[in-house]
Every structure is written in structure tokens, then in C-alpha cells.
Design an enzyme around this catalytic site. Structure first.
Site, PDB file in Angstrom:
ATOM      1  N   GLY A   9      -3.725 -10.467  12.238  1.00 31.20           N
ATOM      2  CA  GLY A   9      -2.264 -10.604  12.332  1.00 31.20           C
ATOM      3  C   GLY A   9      -1.620  -9.263  12.612  1.00 31.20           C
ATOM      4  N   ILE A  14       4.013  -7.388   9.121  1.00 34.13           N
ATOM      5  CA  ILE A  14       3.299  -6.585   8.113  1.00 34.13           C
ATOM      6  C   ILE A  14       2.244  -5.722   8.815  1.00 34.13           C
ATOM      7  CG2 ILE A  14       1.785  -6.675   6.077  1.00 34.13           C
ATOM      8  CD1 ILE A  14       3.342  -9.178   5.197  1.00 34.13           C
ATOM      9  N   ARG A  96       2.267 -29.466   1.721  1.00 38.76           N
ATOM     10  CA  ARG A  96       1.380 -28.448   1.156  1.00 38.76           C
ATOM     11  C   ARG A  96      -0.070 -28.599   1.646  1.00 38.76           C
ATOM     12  NH1 ARG A  96       2.269 -25.129  -2.848  1.00 38.76           N
ATOM     13  NH2 ARG A  96       0.501 -24.389  -4.061  1.00 38.76           N
ATOM     14  N   VAL A 127      -3.841 -11.138   2.415  1.00 41.81           N
ATOM     15  CA  VAL A 127      -2.385 -11.036   2.247  1.00 41.81           C
ATOM     16  C   VAL A 127      -1.720 -12.342   2.678  1.00 41.81           C
ATOM     17  CG1 VAL A 127      -0.326  -9.748   2.977  1.00 41.81           C
ATOM     18  CG2 VAL A 127      -2.508  -8.543   2.673  1.00 41.81           C
ATOM     19  N   GLY A 128      -2.246 -12.939   3.739  1.00 44.12           N
ATOM     20  CA  GLY A 128      -1.638 -14.153   4.303  1.00 44.12           C
ATOM     21  C   GLY A 128      -1.637 -15.289   3.298  1.00 44.12           C
ATOM     22  N   ASP A 157       3.752  -8.293  -6.225  1.00 53.24           N
ATOM     23  CA  ASP A 157       4.400  -8.938  -7.378  1.00 53.24           C
ATOM     24  C   ASP A 157       4.452  -7.969  -8.557  1.00 53.24           C
ATOM     25  OD1 ASP A 157       4.527 -11.586  -6.081  1.00 53.24           O
ATOM     26  OD2 ASP A 157       2.359 -11.426  -6.179  1.00 53.24           O
ATOM     27  N   HIS A 185      -0.383 -16.153  -6.496  1.00 51.70           N
ATOM     28  CA  HIS A 185       0.723 -15.468  -5.807  1.00 51.70           C
ATOM     29  C   HIS A 185       1.676 -16.558  -5.299  1.00 51.70           C
ATOM     30  CE1 HIS A 185       3.105 -13.039  -3.156  1.00 51.70           C
ATOM     31  NE2 HIS A 185       2.765 -13.805  -2.132  1.00 51.70           N
TER      32      HIS A 185
HETATM   33  P1  NAX Z   1       4.244 -12.533  11.012  1.00 46.79           P
HETATM   34  O1  NAX Z   1       4.493 -13.957  11.414  1.00 46.79           O
HETATM   35  O2  NAX Z   1       5.182 -11.476  11.460  1.00 46.79           O
HETATM   36  O3  NAX Z   1       2.789 -12.108  11.515  1.00 46.79           O
HETATM   37  C1  NAX Z   1       1.671 -12.895  11.364  1.00 46.79           C
HETATM   38  C2  NAX Z   1       0.761 -12.607  12.548  1.00 46.79           C
HETATM   39  O4  NAX Z   1      -0.477 -13.264  12.315  1.00 46.79           O
HETATM   40  C3  NAX Z   1       1.304 -13.117  13.875  1.00 46.79           C
HETATM   41  O5  NAX Z   1       1.339 -12.051  14.818  1.00 46.79           O
HETATM   42  C4  NAX Z   1       0.286 -14.192  14.295  1.00 46.79           C
HETATM   43  O6  NAX Z   1       0.094 -14.254  15.699  1.00 46.79           O
HETATM   44  C5  NAX Z   1      -0.960 -13.713  13.565  1.00 46.79           C
HETATM   45  N1  NAX Z   1      -1.980 -14.741  13.328  1.00 46.79           N
HETATM   46  C6  NAX Z   1      -1.798 -16.043  13.041  1.00 46.79           C
HETATM   47  N2  NAX Z   1      -2.978 -16.664  12.951  1.00 46.79           N
HETATM   48  C7  NAX Z   1      -3.935 -15.727  13.170  1.00 46.79           C
HETATM   49  C8  NAX Z   1      -5.348 -15.766  13.230  1.00 46.79           C
HETATM   50  N3  NAX Z   1      -6.025 -16.905  13.074  1.00 46.79           N
HETATM   51  N4  NAX Z   1      -6.004 -14.611  13.473  1.00 46.79           N
HETATM   52  C9  NAX Z   1      -5.340 -13.461  13.668  1.00 46.79           C
HETATM   53  N5  NAX Z   1      -3.992 -13.372  13.652  1.00 46.79           N
HETATM   54  C10 NAX Z   1      -3.299 -14.498  13.409  1.00 46.79           C
HETATM   55  O7  NAX Z   1       4.105 -12.560   9.422  1.00 46.79           O
HETATM   56  P2  NAX Z   1       4.154 -11.330   8.385  1.00 46.79           P
HETATM   57  O8  NAX Z   1       5.550 -11.105   7.962  1.00 46.79           O
HETATM   58  O9  NAX Z   1       3.395 -10.195   8.962  1.00 46.79           O
HETATM   59  O10 NAX Z   1       3.394 -11.978   7.137  1.00 46.79           O
HETATM   60  C11 NAX Z   1       2.002 -12.242   7.196  1.00 46.79           C
HETATM   61  C12 NAX Z   1       1.556 -13.064   6.001  1.00 46.79           C
HETATM   62  O11 NAX Z   1       1.768 -12.337   4.793  1.00 46.79           O
HETATM   63  C13 NAX Z   1       2.303 -14.388   5.819  1.00 46.79           C
HETATM   64  O12 NAX Z   1       1.354 -15.404   5.530  1.00 46.79           O
HETATM   65  C14 NAX Z   1       3.174 -14.118   4.593  1.00 46.79           C
HETATM   66  O13 NAX Z   1       3.475 -15.313   3.887  1.00 46.79           O
HETATM   67  C15 NAX Z   1       2.268 -13.221   3.795  1.00 46.79           C
HETATM   68  N6  NAX Z   1       2.865 -12.421   2.715  1.00 46.79           N
HETATM   69  C16 NAX Z   1       2.131 -12.210   1.611  1.00 46.79           C
HETATM   70  C17 NAX Z   1       2.559 -11.414   0.568  1.00 46.79           C
HETATM   71  C18 NAX Z   1       1.704 -11.173  -0.632  1.00 46.79           C
HETATM   72  O14 NAX Z   1       2.177 -10.493  -1.539  1.00 46.79           O
HETATM   73  N7  NAX Z   1       0.481 -11.686  -0.716  1.00 46.79           N
HETATM   74  C19 NAX Z   1       3.904 -10.790   0.610  1.00 46.79           C
HETATM   75  C20 NAX Z   1       4.471 -10.686   1.978  1.00 46.79           C
HETATM   76  C21 NAX Z   1       4.199 -11.872   2.869  1.00 46.79           C
HETATM   77  O15 NAX Z   1       5.096 -12.894   2.526  1.00 46.79           O
END
Ligand code: NAX
Length: 329
Positions: A9, A14, A96, A127-128, A157, A185
Site C-alpha cells: 500500500g 500512510i 463485516r 497496519v491495514g 492507540d 484494534h
Molecule cells: P489508502 O487508501 O490511502 O492507501 C491504501 C493503499 O493500499 C492504496 O494505495 C491501495 O492501492 C493499496 N492496496 C490495496 N490493496 C493492496 C494489496 N493487495 N497490495 C498492495 N497494496 C494494496 O489508506 P491509508 O490511509 O494509507 O490506510 C491504510 C490502512 O491503514 C487502512 O486499512 C486503514 O484502515 C489502516 N489504519 C490502521 C491503523 C492502525 O492503528 N492499525 C491506523 C490508521 C489507519 O486507519
């Protein structure tokens, strides 16, 4: 030898906030050269390629190489560290179960690619979202790689919780420690202040002086504020947490590699600690010793705290059952 770091990603928000800090040495220190592998899906490749061009323009002295790819086999080849940021967000009308299934379709194959191609010392930080269960899915698809090498990020968090406590007692965030996050999370997470310290001494008295009834403050103000901080950021900023999430990812990974001097929080595999079912990736109070996370054991949880931990763990169990029922574990 340079450390190879794979960021999935990497074309997203991020990712963009992570890359330059890693290249500048914020994660592994000023003496550790890095090689970056940016994994994206085809639609995200241009954004990742653009970030790679900017990385060149940073002329970072620690950055040995950058490669952009949509092939997990290439991305994870020889990886020492994998930051799994890319995930499928919840779309309109998505249940979900649909969300878990869509992400299982990402994290399962990535786990398998890690097992097939990564270095034997691989450390994975997911992270995702849903981060804990995505980590579980990746770990279970990564036959031969110990589950201890897969973690989920709950450091953001914890940082949010420490910052709110620091504000409440009017102290710098750095002086507040031992505020572990338990569970998932998600909104059910339990930020636990019962062991919190302020400059090394228990924080309870200072907090009671400021807020009065600590339990009521926890229930009505502190826990909802921490658990809903992501939504608050979206409302105020008009976009989700990015730099703070990248910062937490860097701190989590740095501590895993270089060690901690006190407790922190991470989603790590349970071996039954605190009655959490074995195999779940659950956030616990942890220390990093000799390059491994160790769960801090023997902490007291009163009935009130226990119920909150149990509720969050029950959610993790439910997520695992959903993915199992889909045949994706
Ligand atoms: P973005 O939508 O800006 O970026 C995600 C990127 O991942 C996109 O560029 C997309 O093309 C890419 N992607 C999707 N599927 C993929 C795959 N199979 N292989 C490689 N790349 C892929 O999201 P962003 O704001 O960067 O957030 C990323 C993730 O972090 C989200 O799932 C979000 O919910 C999660 N978070 C987790 C947090 C935590 O504390 N654990 C906090 C922050 C954030 O909410």
C-alpha cells in the site's frame, strides 16, 4: 548489509508518510542502510512510482535501492521487515463478513509470499484494517514462519491514550508510560490506565486530583475519546489519521528490532496469556527483549477491566470464526 523493507500500500497515504522517515533513518537508526520494496495493486502503481521518484530526489544517504512492483513474490524477496499497510477499506453496503473476506484475499496470499520469499528473520507489522485478524490470516498462510513474527499495530492507540492522560494531568506525553492497549484494534479496545506512571511513579493520585472520579472519567471521557479518536481526526481534518499512524508504525518496528526500556502495546500471538484463546493476535502489554516481543505477565485485572478485555477478545474470536467459516484460515 542493508535491511530490506517491504511496504504494501506504498502508494497510499500512510505509505507516503512512512517512506521518507524510513529513508531518513527514523526506523532503524542513522547507521542502517535500507532497501525499499514498494508493493501496490495495479491501480496504485503510479502513486508508488511517484513516491519512488521523490525518494530519489531526497538523495538519502541511507537509501540503497527502491523497487516498485505489483508482484508479491518480488516485493517480499529477501525482506527482513514487512509493513503490511495496504488493505481493502469497507465500502458502502459492505457487511463485516464481506470486509473480512476481501482482506483475507489480500493477507492470505501475502502471508504465503512471505513464507516463500522473505528472509528467515522476517518481522511483519500489519497496519491495514482489521489489523489483528489480517495478521492472523497472514500468519496462518505463512507455513514455516513462526506466528510470533506477525504482529498488528496498536501503538497508535497507546500513543493516543498516553497523550490524553498527559493532557489530563498537564504533563508531557513522554512522561506518561505503562498504558497498555488490550484486545482488538477497534472500538472495543481497552486502554488500561491502572498501571500508568508519570515520571516513573504511579499516576493515579495526580489524575484523581484533576478529574475527580477516575472510573467515571475513564468510562465517560477517556476510553470513548481514545477509541473514537480516528473518527475525530476524520471529522476535524477531513481525512483519516496518516502521519500519526506512520509514526506509530515506525515506533513499533523500531522497538521490535532495538528493544524497549518499558512496556508498550502490540498485537501479538496469544499462547493463552490472560486467558486469551491461543493463536489469536491480541494486543497485550509487551516488552521487546533480544529482538522478540514478550507479553508482560502477572498484571492484576479487576472485574471491570476483565470484562472490557473479555469483550474485545470476544470480538477477535468472532472475527476468527467468520474467517474460518469462509474457509479462509
Ligand atoms: P489508502 O487508501 O490511502 O492507501 C491504501 C493503499 O493500499 C492504496 O494505495 C491501495 O492501492 C493499496 N492496496 C490495496 N490493496 C493492496 C494489496 N493487495 N497490495 C498492495 N497494496 C494494496 O489508506 P491509508 O490511509 O494509507 O490506510 C491504510 C490502512 O491503514 C487502512 O486499512 C486503514 O484502515 C489502516 N489504519 C490502521 C491503523 C492502525 O492503528 N492499525 C491506523 C490508521 C489507519 O486507519
Amino acid at each position: 548489509m542493508a535491511t530490506t523493507i517491504t511496504i504494501t500500500g506504498a502508494g497510499g497515504q500512510i505509505g507516503y508518510a512512512l517512506l521518507f522517515r524510513i529513508a531518513a533513518g527514523d526506523m532503524l537508526g542513522p547507521d542502517e542502510p535500507v532497501r525499499l520494496r514498494l508493493l501496490e495493486i495495479p491501480q496504485g502503481l503510479k502513486a508508488a512510482e511517484g513516491a519512488a521518484l521523490e525518494l530519489q530526489d531526497g538523495a538519502f544517504s541511507l537509501l540503497e535501492h527502491v523497487e516498485v512492483t505489483d508482484d508479491p513474490a518480488v516485493a517480499f524477496d529477501g525482506a527482513n521487515i514487512a509493513l503490511l499497510v495496504g488493505a481493502r477499506p469497507r465500502g458502502p453496503g459492505m457487511e463485516r463478513g464481506d470486509l473480512l473476506a476481501a482482506n483475507a484475499g489480500i493477507f492470505g496470499p501475502q502471508g504465503a509470499a512471505i513464507a516463500a520469499h522473505a528472509a528467515s528473520d522476517i518481522r511483519v507489522t500489519v497496519v491495514g484494517n482489521p489489523a489483528n485478524t489480517n495478521a492472523l490470516i497472514a500468519a496462518s498462510a505463512a507455513g514455516g514462519v513462526p506466528a510470533e513474527r506477525f504482529t498488528a499495530l496498536t501503538r497508535l492507540d497507546e500513543n493516543r491514550a498516553r497523550a490524553q492522560l498527559a493532557l489530563a494531568v498537564d504533563a508531557p506525553a513522554a512522561s506518561v508510560r505503562r498504558v497498555p492497549i488490550w484486545g482488538n484494534h477497534s472500538a472495543t479496545q481497552f486502554p488500561d490506565i491502572s498501571h500508568a506512571t508519570l515520571d516513573g511513579v504511579p499516576l493515579a493520585d495526580a489524575l484523581a486530583e484533576r478529574v475527580g472520579d477516575v472510573r467515571a472519567w475513564q468510562e465517560q471521557t477517556f476510553i470513548p475519546r481514545v477509541a473514537k479518536r480516528g473518527a475525530e481526526i476524520i471529522e476535524v481534518r477531513g481525512s483519516s489519521s496518516v502521519a500519526s499512524a506512520a509514526n506509530a508504525t515506525i515506533e513499533h518496528t523500531r522497538d521490535w528490532v532495538t528493544g524497549t526500556d518499558d512496556w508498550t502495546s502490540a498485537g501479538v500471538v496469544s499462547h493463552g496469556e490472560y486467558g486469551v484463546p491461543e493463536g489469536l493476535i491480541c494486543s497485550f502489554p509487551v516488552r521487546s527483549i533480544d529482538g522478540r516481543w514478550e507479553i508482560v505477565e502477572g498484571l492484576e485485572l479487576d472485574d471491570w477491566a476483565r470484562a472490557r478485555v473479555d469483550a474485545s477478545v470476544a470480538e477477535l474470536v468472532e472475527e476468527r470464526e467468520t474467517v474460518l467459516a469462509l474457509g479462509m484460515l
